[in-house]
Design a protein around this motif. Sequence first.
Motif, PDB file in Angstrom:
ATOM      1  N   ILE A  17       0.842  -1.197   0.000  1.00  0.00           N
ATOM      2  CA  ILE A  17       0.000   0.000   0.000  1.00  0.00           C
ATOM      3  C   ILE A  17       0.877   1.246   0.000  1.00  0.00           C
ATOM      4  CG2 ILE A  17      -1.629   1.363   1.386  1.00  0.00           C
ATOM      5  CD1 ILE A  17      -2.858  -1.396   2.215  1.00  0.00           C
ATOM      6  N   ARG A  18       1.882   1.270   0.869  1.00  0.00           N
ATOM      7  CA  ARG A  18       2.786   2.424   0.901  1.00  0.00           C
ATOM      8  C   ARG A  18       3.493   2.602  -0.449  1.00  0.00           C
ATOM      9  NH1 ARG A  18       3.769   4.942   5.575  1.00  0.00           N
ATOM     10  NH2 ARG A  18       2.944   3.997   7.468  1.00  0.00           N
ATOM     11  N   ASN A  19       3.879   1.516  -1.071  1.00  0.00           N
ATOM     12  CA  ASN A  19       4.503   1.582  -2.385  1.00  0.00           C
ATOM     13  C   ASN A  19       3.541   2.199  -3.399  1.00  0.00           C
ATOM     14  OD1 ASN A  19       6.577   1.064  -4.356  1.00  0.00           O
ATOM     15  ND2 ASN A  19       5.344  -0.656  -5.057  1.00  0.00           N
ATOM     16  N   SER A  20       2.285   1.791  -3.353  1.00  0.00           N
ATOM     17  CA  SER A  20       1.286   2.361  -4.263  1.00  0.00           C
ATOM     18  C   SER A  20       1.071   3.847  -3.987  1.00  0.00           C
ATOM     19  CB  SER A  20      -0.047   1.618  -4.132  1.00  0.00           C
ATOM     20  OG  SER A  20       0.081   0.301  -4.581  1.00  0.00           O
ATOM     21  N   LEU A  21       1.037   4.220  -2.709  1.00  0.00           N
ATOM     22  CA  LEU A  21       0.844   5.623  -2.357  1.00  0.00           C
ATOM     23  C   LEU A  21       2.030   6.480  -2.788  1.00  0.00           C
ATOM     24  CD1 LEU A  21      -0.725   5.209   1.197  1.00  0.00           C
ATOM     25  CD2 LEU A  21      -1.901   5.871  -0.916  1.00  0.00           C
ATOM     26  N   SER A  22       3.198   5.868  -2.882  1.00  0.00           N
ATOM     27  CA  SER A  22       4.387   6.618  -3.314  1.00  0.00           C
ATOM     28  C   SER A  22       4.316   6.973  -4.792  1.00  0.00           C
ATOM     29  CB  SER A  22       5.660   5.828  -3.015  1.00  0.00           C
ATOM     30  OG  SER A  22       5.799   4.751  -3.917  1.00  0.00           O
ATOM     31  N   LYS A  23       3.352   6.433  -5.509  1.00  0.00           N
ATOM     32  CA  LYS A  23       3.187   6.742  -6.932  1.00  0.00           C
ATOM     33  C   LYS A  23       2.158   7.841  -7.166  1.00  0.00           C
ATOM     34  CE  LYS A  23       4.709   2.189  -8.116  1.00  0.00           C
ATOM     35  NZ  LYS A  23       4.327   0.823  -8.191  1.00  0.00           N
ATOM     36  N   ILE A  24       1.511   8.297  -6.097  1.00  0.00           N
ATOM     37  CA  ILE A  24       0.529   9.376  -6.211  1.00  0.00           C
ATOM     38  C   ILE A  24       1.226  10.681  -5.851  1.00  0.00           C
ATOM     39  CG2 ILE A  24      -1.634  10.316  -5.340  1.00  0.00           C
ATOM     40  CD1 ILE A  24      -2.514   7.432  -4.755  1.00  0.00           C
ATOM     41  N   ILE A  25       1.227  11.605  -6.794  1.00  0.00           N
ATOM     42  CA  ILE A  25       1.910  12.889  -6.615  1.00  0.00           C
ATOM     43  C   ILE A  25       0.926  13.943  -6.127  1.00  0.00           C
ATOM     44  CG2 ILE A  25       3.274  14.692  -7.749  1.00  0.00           C
ATOM     45  CD1 ILE A  25       4.659  11.927  -7.629  1.00  0.00           C
ATOM     46  N   ASP A  26       1.295  14.605  -5.049  1.00  0.00           N
ATOM     47  CA  ASP A  26       0.520  15.744  -4.563  1.00  0.00           C
ATOM     48  C   ASP A  26       0.793  16.892  -5.534  1.00  0.00           C
ATOM     49  OD1 ASP A  26      -0.165  18.211  -3.339  1.00  0.00           O
ATOM     50  OD2 ASP A  26      -0.065  17.288  -1.356  1.00  0.00           O
ATOM     51  N   PRO A  27      -0.240  17.351  -6.267  1.00  0.00           N
ATOM     52  CA  PRO A  27      -0.012  18.372  -7.288  1.00  0.00           C
ATOM     53  C   PRO A  27       0.434  19.721  -6.718  1.00  0.00           C
ATOM     54  CG  PRO A  27      -2.356  18.020  -6.976  1.00  0.00           C
ATOM     55  CD  PRO A  27      -1.646  16.970  -6.170  1.00  0.00           C
ATOM     56  N   HIS A  28       0.207  19.945  -5.444  1.00  0.00           N
ATOM     57  CA  HIS A  28       0.572  21.215  -4.831  1.00  0.00           C
ATOM     58  C   HIS A  28       2.027  21.230  -4.358  1.00  0.00           C
ATOM     59  CE1 HIS A  28      -3.594  22.369  -5.067  1.00  0.00           C
ATOM     60  NE2 HIS A  28      -3.906  21.199  -4.549  1.00  0.00           N
ATOM     61  N   LEU A  29       2.553  20.066  -4.047  1.00  0.00           N
ATOM     62  CA  LEU A  29       3.932  19.983  -3.554  1.00  0.00           C
ATOM     63  C   LEU A  29       4.895  19.429  -4.592  1.00  0.00           C
ATOM     64  CD1 LEU A  29       3.252  18.580   0.030  1.00  0.00           C
ATOM     65  CD2 LEU A  29       3.698  20.954  -0.636  1.00  0.00           C
ATOM     66  N   GLY A  30       4.353  18.718  -5.590  1.00  0.00           N
ATOM     67  CA  GLY A  30       5.204  18.098  -6.588  1.00  0.00           C
ATOM     68  C   GLY A  30       5.970  16.904  -6.042  1.00  0.00           C
ATOM     69  N   LYS A  31       5.516  16.371  -4.914  1.00  0.00           N
ATOM     70  CA  LYS A  31       6.141  15.195  -4.287  1.00  0.00           C
ATOM     71  C   LYS A  31       5.082  14.118  -4.118  1.00  0.00           C
ATOM     72  CE  LYS A  31       9.364  17.867  -1.434  1.00  0.00           C
ATOM     73  NZ  LYS A  31       9.790  18.120  -0.054  1.00  0.00           N
ATOM     74  N   ASP A  32       5.548  12.862  -4.028  1.00  0.00           N
ATOM     75  CA  ASP A  32       4.586  11.796  -3.778  1.00  0.00           C
ATOM     76  C   ASP A  32       4.134  11.859  -2.315  1.00  0.00           C
ATOM     77  OD1 ASP A  32       5.999   9.692  -2.046  1.00  0.00           O
ATOM     78  OD2 ASP A  32       7.432   9.888  -3.689  1.00  0.00           O
ATOM     79  N   LEU A  33       3.031  11.184  -2.023  1.00  0.00           N
ATOM     80  CA  LEU A  33       2.433  11.254  -0.687  1.00  0.00           C
ATOM     81  C   LEU A  33       3.379  10.796   0.413  1.00  0.00           C
ATOM     82  CD1 LEU A  33      -1.173   9.927  -1.432  1.00  0.00           C
ATOM     83  CD2 LEU A  33      -0.423  12.304  -1.205  1.00  0.00           C
ATOM     84  N   ILE A  34       4.196   9.790   0.128  1.00  0.00           N
ATOM     85  CA  ILE A  34       5.141   9.280   1.130  1.00  0.00           C
ATOM     86  C   ILE A  34       6.263  10.286   1.347  1.00  0.00           C
ATOM     87  CG2 ILE A  34       6.780   7.442   1.687  1.00  0.00           C
ATOM     88  CD1 ILE A  34       3.861   6.498   1.807  1.00  0.00           C
ATOM     89  N   GLU A  35       6.873  10.730   0.258  1.00  0.00           N
ATOM     90  CA  GLU A  35       7.982  11.690   0.337  1.00  0.00           C
ATOM     91  C   GLU A  35       7.550  12.994   1.014  1.00  0.00           C
ATOM     92  OE1 GLU A  35      11.209  13.858  -2.639  1.00  0.00           O
ATOM     93  OE2 GLU A  35       9.443  12.897  -3.487  1.00  0.00           O
TER      94      GLU A  35
END
Length: 72
Positions: A17-35
Motif C-alpha cells: 500500500i505504501r509503495n502504491s501511495l508513493s506513486k501518487i503525486i501531490d499536485p501542490h507539492l510536486g512530491k509523492d504522498l510518502i515523500e
Amino acid sequence: MNTESIEHINKVAGEEIRNSLSKIIDPHLGKDLIEAGEVEDVKVHEGAAAIRILLGYPAASWTDELKGLISR
C-alpha cells in the motif's frame, strides 16, 4: 494460518500500500504522498486497510480526487 503468518501478510500488504501511495503525486507539492510525509499511518487487518493521510492547505482541496486514486 498461525498468528505469525497473518502478521507477515498484513506487514507485506502495508508495504505494498505504501509503495502504491508513493506513486501518487501531490499536485501542490510536486512530491509523492510518502515523500511529502502526508501518509501518517497504514494499518491492515483481516484484508481491510485503513490509511490515515494528513493534507495541508491547499492540498486539502483535492481530497475527493485523492480518494478516487487510492480506491483504484
